[in-house]
Design a protein around this motif. Structure first.
Motif, PDB file in Angstrom:
ATOM      1  N   GLY A  53      -3.419  -2.863   1.446  1.00  0.00           N
ATOM      2  CA  GLY A  53      -1.917  -3.417   2.262  1.00  0.00           C
ATOM      3  C   GLY A  53      -2.642  -3.835   3.650  1.00  0.00           C
TER       4      GLY A  53
ATOM      5  N   LYS B   9      -2.590  -9.486  -5.493  1.00  0.00           N
ATOM      6  CA  LYS B   9      -3.496  -8.466  -5.670  1.00  0.00           C
ATOM      7  C   LYS B   9      -3.872  -8.732  -6.595  1.00  0.00           C
TER       8      LYS B   9
ATOM      9  N   SER C  51      -4.759  -6.546 -12.724  1.00  0.00           N
ATOM     10  CA  SER C  51      -3.727  -6.783 -11.375  1.00  0.00           C
ATOM     11  C   SER C  51      -2.457  -5.967 -11.986  1.00  0.00           C
TER      12      SER C  51
ATOM     13  N   LYS D 231      -4.706   0.663 -10.295  1.00  0.00           N
ATOM     14  CA  LYS D 231      -4.104   1.970  -9.653  1.00  0.00           C
ATOM     15  C   LYS D 231      -4.321   1.309  -7.939  1.00  0.00           C
ATOM     16  N   TRP D 232      -5.230   0.432  -7.906  1.00  0.00           N
ATOM     17  CA  TRP D 232      -5.722   0.264  -5.856  1.00  0.00           C
ATOM     18  C   TRP D 232      -4.144  -0.747  -5.775  1.00  0.00           C
ATOM     19  N   GLN D 233      -3.702  -0.363  -4.524  1.00  0.00           N
ATOM     20  CA  GLN D 233      -2.599  -0.788  -4.024  1.00  0.00           C
ATOM     21  C   GLN D 233      -2.927  -1.677  -3.199  1.00  0.00           C
TER      22      GLN D 233
END
Length: 491
Positions: free
Chosen positions: A460, A182, A452, A456-458
């Protein structure tokens, strides 16, 4: 220069990141930190090897001075004064000696001096370190951490002006760095966004801005459509150039698990000049406030002195950007605007109702006034002479003067369009800057204990594809058209 070339992204940065990742996983963190030190010094040497001695001398002398300040309390003040004077004298010689001696026609005494890379940035960082050493605010005293604090290559060239409390702890051997997928994905995404801002947007705006300002330097009569398109073009160019650099610096550091402070936070969304300076070059503003404005007296000695100290701070802040009266005038304009803004808030705005001040009309009006003022000051900032300033500012109101055939034939317009279409495209880009979220908002980047675990960013597939596309476009642009230096590289 290495930082302004394709080799930085394709060769130097990936090799450093892979080697660092291997060392901290298979050996220990100290080995990784040592690699970063060696790599950072190599990075600086690539530009001009003879100035490596200047950088290392500055690091050693300031570190020794800092240790002496903390150890010998009885003579800490004279040591602090000596350290500050030595730092400012070095900066003054390389950056300002020609300017000041030129006032009396003695510039020949110093000859041609090449400004050492990043001297304005590492000088301010170390002055702050010495002052904080006097106030017992230093927690990590290791020489290894201090060297990296000053020379860390992602922030060395053009900032941010890193405060020791922001990074020294991260360089210590006991600080836990989590380099997972991440974090690496976020680092690459931030770098890609920053590179796109710089090479695709800023560098595409530069030709039109350069052409219009060159007309100003020649004293040509510039019609309003061209004066507005050229000035706004530079205002956007320096925005995306500086914002792009800030992203690349933060992303490059994050690739090593190091979190740098945010230095650029959508300043063109500001609805006041006070807010603008809380968002533009944040670390410089913080330094000037904490180590110049407040020590002078800040707001502790009455309203008149407060405004005087503010003006002095901004005049010196302008001079920090370059050795020339143009920068002093630019700083003075912002200082005067800040004084007016403070007076407005204290004397006028308090009489408005909360409902009125919270309304969209009030906000948009303030934003427009702020943005136009910033644009006007960037005309000063970019101009090479008072003639250019006068020509361009006068041109903003030349609504009855059309473009000559020679201007149309030799004109450099956005995407090869017409003057009016160029202005419309630039106006749309201004609205994009106002409306869209910035990089740290998109990725939820905030300097904290661990990106990490807290962001909150994920990542994808959408982010992966988008990042890949903008990287390919940016690299294609570099290969095809080259890569200009960052504007703040020269400050």
């Amino acid at each position: 220069m290495l930082f302004n070339s394709l080799e930085y992204l394709l060769v130097f940065l990936p090799i450093m990141a892979i080697a660092y990742y291997f060392l901290i996983r298979k050996v220990n963190k100290v080995a990784g930190i040592n690699l970063l030190i060696i790599g950072s010094l190599f990075f600086y040497t690539w530009w001009k090897v003879e100035y490596l001695a200047l950088l290392m001398s500055s690091i050693v002398l300031n570190y020794v001075a800092g240790q002496a300040i903390m150890k010998y309390k009885g003579i800490s003040k004279p040591i602090l004064v000596f350290g500050i004077v030595l730092n400012l004298a070095t900066l003054g010689y390389y950056k300002y000696s020609g300017f000041f001696l030129g006032m009396f026609d003695y510039e020949h005494l110093v000859g041609s001096i090449v400004l050492p890379l990043a001297i304005s940035f590492f000088t301010f960082q170390q002055i702050a370190y010495l002052v904080d050493a006097k106030q017992n605010k230093i927690e990590d005293n290791s020489f290894r951490s201090y060297v990296l604090f000053v020379a860390f290559f992602p922030q060395l060239v053009s900032g941010p002006i890193v405060h020791h409390k922001d990074v020294l702890q991260q360089f210590s051997k006991d600080y836990r760095i989590l380099l997972d997928s991440k974090t690496i994905a976020a680092a690459i995404t931030i770098i890609a966004i920053g590179l796109f801002k710089k090479v695709v947007i800023a560098d595409s705006l530069a030709p039109h801005a350069n052409w219009v300002f060159e007309l100003g330097n020649q004293g040509a009569v510039i019609p309003a459509v061209l004066a507005w398109s050229g000035s706004l073009c530079y205002t956007l160019q320096i925005y995306f150039d500086f914002s792009g650099y800030s992203d690349i610096a933060i992303g490059s550091a994050l690739l090593f698990g190091i979190q740098l402070p945010i230095n650029f936070n959508s300043p063109y969304k500001s609805a006041s000049i006070i807010d603008f300076w809380r968002r533009w070059h944040i670390t410089l503003s913080t330094f000037l406030k904490d180590y110049l404005y407040i020590p002078m007296g800040g707001n502790r000695h009455g309203e008149f002195n407060r405004h005087l100290f503010l003006m002095i701070t901004m005049l010196l802040g302008g001079l920090w950007h370059g050795a020339g009266w143009i920068y002093v005038i630019w700083g003075g304009m912002h200082g005067f605007a800040l004084v007016i803004n403070h007076l407005y808030r204290k004397k006028i705005a308090i009489h408005f109702t909360d409902q009125f001040r919270g309304g969209q009309t009030y906000h948009l009006t303030n934003w427009l006034i702020t943005f136009i003022f910033v644009n006007l000051t960037f005309i000063v900032f970019r101009s090479e002479s008072l003639l250019s300033i006068t020509t361009l500012t006068t041109g903003l109101f030349e609504f009855t003067t059309g473009m000559t055939d020679a201007m149309v034939d030799k004109g450099v317009f956005i995407l090869g369009t017409s003057p009016l279409v160029s202005l419309v495209l630039i106006g749309l880009l201004c609205l994009v800057v106002k409306a869209l979220p910035n990089t740290q908002q998109i990725l939820d980047y905030k300097p904290r204990e661990n990106f990490s675990e807290q962001a909150k960013w994920q990542p994808g597939i959408v982010f992966a594809v988008t990042t890949g596309i903008i990287l390919i476009i940016s690299l294609y642009k570099i290969i095809g058209n080259g890569y200009s230096e960052f504007i703040y590289r020269f400050f």
